[in-house]
Write a protein that holds these residues in place. Structure first.
Motif, PDB file in Angstrom:
ATOM      1  N   SER A 124       0.837  -1.204   0.000  1.00  0.00           N
ATOM      2  CA  SER A 124       0.000   0.000   0.000  1.00  0.00           C
ATOM      3  C   SER A 124       0.872   1.253   0.000  1.00  0.00           C
ATOM      4  O   SER A 124       2.010   1.242   0.487  1.00  0.00           O
ATOM      5  N   LEU A 125       0.303   2.323  -0.535  1.00  0.00           N
ATOM      6  CA  LEU A 125       1.018   3.602  -0.500  1.00  0.00           C
ATOM      7  C   LEU A 125       1.218   4.057   0.934  1.00  0.00           C
ATOM      8  O   LEU A 125       2.216   4.716   1.252  1.00  0.00           O
ATOM      9  N   ARG A 126       0.282   3.709   1.821  1.00  0.00           N
ATOM     10  CA  ARG A 126       0.436   4.058   3.234  1.00  0.00           C
ATOM     11  C   ARG A 126       1.687   3.411   3.817  1.00  0.00           C
ATOM     12  O   ARG A 126       2.432   4.045   4.565  1.00  0.00           O
ATOM     13  N   SER A 127       1.896   2.137   3.474  1.00  0.00           N
ATOM     14  CA  SER A 127       3.089   1.441   3.957  1.00  0.00           C
ATOM     15  C   SER A 127       4.354   2.100   3.440  1.00  0.00           C
ATOM     16  O   SER A 127       5.319   2.310   4.191  1.00  0.00           O
ATOM     17  N   LEU A 128       4.374   2.441   2.167  1.00  0.00           N
ATOM     18  CA  LEU A 128       5.545   3.101   1.587  1.00  0.00           C
ATOM     19  C   LEU A 128       5.771   4.470   2.227  1.00  0.00           C
ATOM     20  O   LEU A 128       6.913   4.849   2.519  1.00  0.00           O
ATOM     21  N   ALA A 129       4.683   5.197   2.472  1.00  0.00           N
ATOM     22  CA  ALA A 129       4.802   6.518   3.089  1.00  0.00           C
ATOM     23  C   ALA A 129       5.408   6.416   4.484  1.00  0.00           C
ATOM     24  O   ALA A 129       6.203   7.268   4.895  1.00  0.00           O
TER      25      ALA A 129
END
Length: 201
Positions: free
Chosen positions: A102-107
């Protein structure tokens, strides 16, 4: 390797620990370490790129639930030490490792600072590092170790990022055992002194 950072984050956030051991040590708040453990590692030394990427993940907050192919950013082709070619091939063929992220994880990898900055740390920390790491430059952990305040010890061994070699695990077990015994004895000595201290009058 990410677990080393999570151990530090947990201990400094209040998890009870007399001492901790970290296999690799990353700072996911400075932006550059999150980039250094990705395919874009060469860009981690550019402050302008780091600022741009941190701003980018902030802008993408409404889309954080979106998942993208992990291999766009993550590279596991050098996960294992060169002596573990068979295991590396098995990993490459395994359908279980994460394929989407997820983009949240990458962020979180570029925007999550520890509760206590490395420089202000007081928890005794053993830092283990792999000197032949081809997945994450060994200098990332070395630099973060140098930033650490408080009691600390550093051990670097001639292995790649991960290994199934008995010598790799023996090194980790021996170093961690010595470290935790040392700090367990210190705690017991402190408790003995507390018991023996007279009550104030």
């Amino acid at each position: 390797s990410v677990g080393g950072a999570l151990t530090y984050y947990a201990a400094t956030a209040g998890a009870p620990a007399d001492a901790i051991a970290c296999l690799n040590l990353f700072d996911f708040g400075n932006g550059s370490d999150g980039i250094a453990i990705s395919r874009m590692a060469p860009l981690a030394n550019s402050p302008a790129i780091v600022r741009l990427m941190k701003a980018g993940v902030a802008i993408l907050t409404p889309f954080h639930s979106l998942r993208i192919p992990f291999n766009w950013l993550g590279a596991f082709n050098h996960l294992m030490d060169e002596r573990d070619a068979v295991f590396q091939a098995q990993w490459n063929a395994d359908p279980i490792p994460p394929r989407l992220v997820s983009l949240r994880s990458l962020a979180s990898n570029v925007s999550t600072s520890p509760a206590v900055p490395f420089e202000e740390n007081r928890v005794p920390v053993l830092v283990l590092n792999q000197g032949l790491d081809r997945m994450v430059d060994a200098s990332v952990t070395r630099d973060n170790y140098e930033r650490l305040g408080g009691p600390k010890r550093y051990l670097e061994r001639p292995f790649g990022h991960w290994s199934s070699q008995p010598e790799f695990w023996e090194t980790i077990v021996r170093a961690a055992d010595e470290w935790f015994k040392e700090h367990s004895e210190m705690r017991e000595s402190a408790q003995t002194l507390d018991v023996a201290s007279p009550e104030p009058t």
